[in-house]
Design an enzyme around this catalytic site. Structure first.
Site, mmCIF file in Angstrom:
data_model
loop_
_atom_site.group_PDB
_atom_site.id
_atom_site.type_symbol
_atom_site.label_atom_id
_atom_site.label_comp_id
_atom_site.label_asym_id
_atom_site.label_seq_id
_atom_site.Cartn_x
_atom_site.Cartn_y
_atom_site.Cartn_z
ATOM 1 N N GLU A 94 10.084 -8.273 7.952
ATOM 2 C CA GLU A 94 11.276 -8.344 7.099
ATOM 3 C C GLU A 94 11.984 -7.008 6.904
ATOM 4 O O GLU A 94 11.378 -5.948 6.951
ATOM 5 C CB GLU A 94 10.868 -8.909 5.731
ATOM 6 N N CYS A 107 16.148 -1.386 3.535
ATOM 7 C CA CYS A 107 14.712 -1.185 3.365
ATOM 8 C C CYS A 107 14.040 -1.759 4.610
ATOM 9 O O CYS A 107 14.213 -2.932 4.929
ATOM 10 C CB CYS A 107 14.253 -1.907 2.099
ATOM 11 N N CYS A 114 -0.213 -5.133 6.892
ATOM 12 C CA CYS A 114 -0.637 -3.810 6.417
ATOM 13 C C CYS A 114 -2.158 -3.805 6.270
ATOM 14 O O CYS A 114 -2.751 -4.817 5.937
ATOM 15 C CB CYS A 114 0.015 -3.506 5.068
ATOM 16 N N CYS A 118 -3.269 -2.997 -1.070
ATOM 17 C CA CYS A 118 -3.062 -2.650 -2.481
ATOM 18 C C CYS A 118 -3.051 -3.966 -3.270
ATOM 19 O O CYS A 118 -2.470 -4.958 -2.824
ATOM 20 C CB CYS A 118 -1.739 -1.914 -2.670
ATOM 21 N N CYS A 121 0.358 -5.901 -4.035
ATOM 22 C CA CYS A 121 1.375 -6.026 -2.990
ATOM 23 C C CYS A 121 1.133 -7.248 -2.103
ATOM 24 O O CYS A 121 0.001 -7.546 -1.727
ATOM 25 C CB CYS A 121 1.374 -4.758 -2.139
ATOM 26 N N GLY A 165 4.107 -2.510 5.562
ATOM 27 C CA GLY A 165 3.309 -1.567 6.333
ATOM 28 C C GLY A 165 3.257 -0.164 5.769
ATOM 29 O O GLY A 165 3.977 0.176 4.835
ATOM 30 N N HIS A 222 1.146 5.443 -8.632
ATOM 31 C CA HIS A 222 0.766 4.291 -9.457
ATOM 32 C C HIS A 222 -0.364 4.529 -10.454
ATOM 33 O O HIS A 222 -0.544 3.735 -11.372
ATOM 34 C CB HIS A 222 0.442 3.051 -8.611
ATOM 35 N N CYS A 339 10.431 -4.942 -4.024
ATOM 36 C CA CYS A 339 9.275 -4.158 -3.569
ATOM 37 C C CYS A 339 8.006 -4.986 -3.621
ATOM 38 O O CYS A 339 7.715 -5.611 -4.636
ATOM 39 C CB CYS A 339 9.037 -2.972 -4.478
HETATM 40 N N1 SAH Z 1 2.986 1.664 2.338
HETATM 41 C C1 SAH Z 1 4.097 2.394 1.790
HETATM 42 C C2 SAH Z 1 5.438 1.687 1.910
HETATM 43 C C3 SAH Z 1 5.492 0.224 1.557
HETATM 44 S S1 SAH Z 1 5.366 -0.248 -0.126
HETATM 45 C C4 SAH Z 1 3.800 2.759 0.357
HETATM 46 O O1 SAH Z 1 2.787 2.323 -0.168
HETATM 47 O O2 SAH Z 1 4.568 3.515 -0.222
HETATM 48 C C5 SAH Z 1 6.856 0.276 -0.893
HETATM 49 C C6 SAH Z 1 6.751 0.382 -2.404
HETATM 50 O O3 SAH Z 1 6.674 -0.906 -3.033
HETATM 51 C C7 SAH Z 1 5.520 1.141 -2.838
HETATM 52 O O4 SAH Z 1 5.806 2.071 -3.829
HETATM 53 C C8 SAH Z 1 4.655 0.003 -3.359
HETATM 54 O O5 SAH Z 1 3.648 0.452 -4.172
HETATM 55 C C9 SAH Z 1 5.688 -0.869 -4.041
HETATM 56 N N2 SAH Z 1 5.203 -2.214 -4.384
HETATM 57 C C10 SAH Z 1 4.290 -2.951 -3.726
HETATM 58 N N3 SAH Z 1 4.079 -4.132 -4.361
HETATM 59 C C11 SAH Z 1 4.897 -4.157 -5.435
HETATM 60 C C12 SAH Z 1 5.158 -5.128 -6.465
HETATM 61 N N4 SAH Z 1 4.529 -6.299 -6.512
HETATM 62 N N5 SAH Z 1 6.088 -4.803 -7.403
HETATM 63 C C13 SAH Z 1 6.748 -3.629 -7.360
HETATM 64 N N6 SAH Z 1 6.556 -2.685 -6.417
HETATM 65 C C14 SAH Z 1 5.618 -2.943 -5.463
#
Ligand code: SAH
Length: 349
Positions: A94, A107, A114, A118, A121, A165, A222, A339
């Protein structure tokens, strides 16, 4: 795509030179080819009008172009538009267009799935398929720019590498793609308009410093508490906060660029004043900005949002410590384009 032919946008320049030399083709043909492959975004050799037919056929026998195509799109109330792209080997991933007053931000993704998993995510939940290639990452930007013109009558103003990713686990392809996006032979985009976001892959951050990158770097922090961070971001078990600190310090010393910390506010998890104190301590290593992000619920959501009051307290605490803090507005929630919401299962699989 087949096994015998090679991906032309993955070839070293010297390899293509050899190919052209063997065919007794002039050097300027390689420049023409390169323009079609990148600047003009060709999908096939046949459309390369200024190349002789015999050369186009030779190229076709040896190579393929791993061009991606948009196969689905959906728009939210705020006009944020999510696109599903399909690769030549039928994977889906996406990209999102986020319009805002005079700007349109793209974006983009760097991997299909990935490995980092996390806890908050959605991407981690679908597992990891493969890295995107240089060509595919470039295509996302190229196509999103075209789509931005179609939909909003504007070129892209910014690119954030915050889609699916972990870009620093696909270092070579991501950097190659960014270099082409910045180059006059690609899209001529200024590095100040590009931001790469990492979950904290320490060797990658050091390499960015050594490569003296000119674009912006964001760190998804975070939590500034080691134990807490490890529970929400397993990557912290491999590269803990001490190692991350050292890498960021090194990055600042080498590049002089201030990093941005992304801080996702998870209700009752990392949003107390004690957490803010730890964050303040952590960020002392170098000049920085802090982006507080509101949590976007995902399919298997186990977290809740921080309350308005707590968010304000957290924000005020940081501001009173003279930190530069912003609260990031979340867009595209209604279409699962915010995000961490990419890789929405219905669309991907
Ligand atoms: N792997 C990289 C880029 C992808 S994630 C990274 O971790 O930075 C991009 C951003 O979206 C990151 O800051 C991630 O922590 C955030 N993110 C992931 N899941 C989310 C959610 N459910 N709500 C808000 N932000 C989220």
């Amino acid at each position: 795509m087949d096994n015998k032919r090679k991906n032309i946008r993955n070839q070293e320049y010297s390899e293509l030179m050899d190919f052209f030399n063997d065919l007794n083709e002039k050097k300027f043909r390689l420049t023409q080819l390169s323009e079609w492959l990148w600047k003009k975004g060709s999908e096939s050799f046949q459309e390369m009008k200024n190349l002789p037919q015999s050369l186009k056929e030779k190229l076709e026998q040896q190579y393929y172009i791993d061009k991606i195509k948009p196969v689905f799109q959906t728009s939210g109330k705020d006009k944020t538009t999510k696109f599903l792209f399909q690769s030549v080997d039928d994977h889906k991933f996406e990209g999102v267009l986020i319009p805002d007053k005079d700007r349109v931000t793209a974006c983009i993704s760097t991997q299909i799935g990935c490995q980092l998993n996390c806890s908050f995510c959605a991407t981690g939940k679908i597992g990891y398929k493969r890295n995107l290639t240089t060509g595919e990452i470039f295509d996302e930007v190229f196509l999103l720019n075209k789509l931005s013109n179609d939909i909003f009558a504007k070129n892209l103003s910014n690119i954030v590498i915050m889609g699916m990713g972990e870009p620093l686990l696909n270092y070579g392809n991501t950097i190659n793609a960014i270099n082409i996006i910045m180059s006059e032979n690609g899209m001529g985009m200024s590095p100040q308009r590009i931001t790469l976001s990492t979950a904290g892959v320490v060797p990658g951050i050091k390499k960015l410093a050594d490569d003296n990158i000119k674009f912006n770097l964001s760190i998804s922090l975070h939590s500034a508490d080691n134990e807490k961070r490890s529970t929400i971001m397993p990557v912290n078990k491999k590269y803990d906060l001490e190692a991350l600190k050292k890498a960021i310090k090194y990055f600042y010393e080498k590049t002089g660029t201030r990093v941005t910390y992304e801080y996702l506010m998870l209700g009752g998890i990392n949003d107390s004043i004690e957490d803010a104190v730890k964050l303040t301590e952590f960020t002392k290593i170098s000049p920085c900005k802090i982006n507080l992000i509101q949590y976007n619920s995902t399919e298997k959501s186990e977290y809740k949002n921080t309350s308005k009051e707590k968010l304000q307290d957290f924000f005020n605490f940081l501001e009173n410590k003279n930190l530069i803090v912003t609260l990031r507005k979340s867009k595209g929630q209604d279409i699962n384009a915010a995000c961490g919401q990419l890789a929405n299962k219905n669309n991907i699989l």
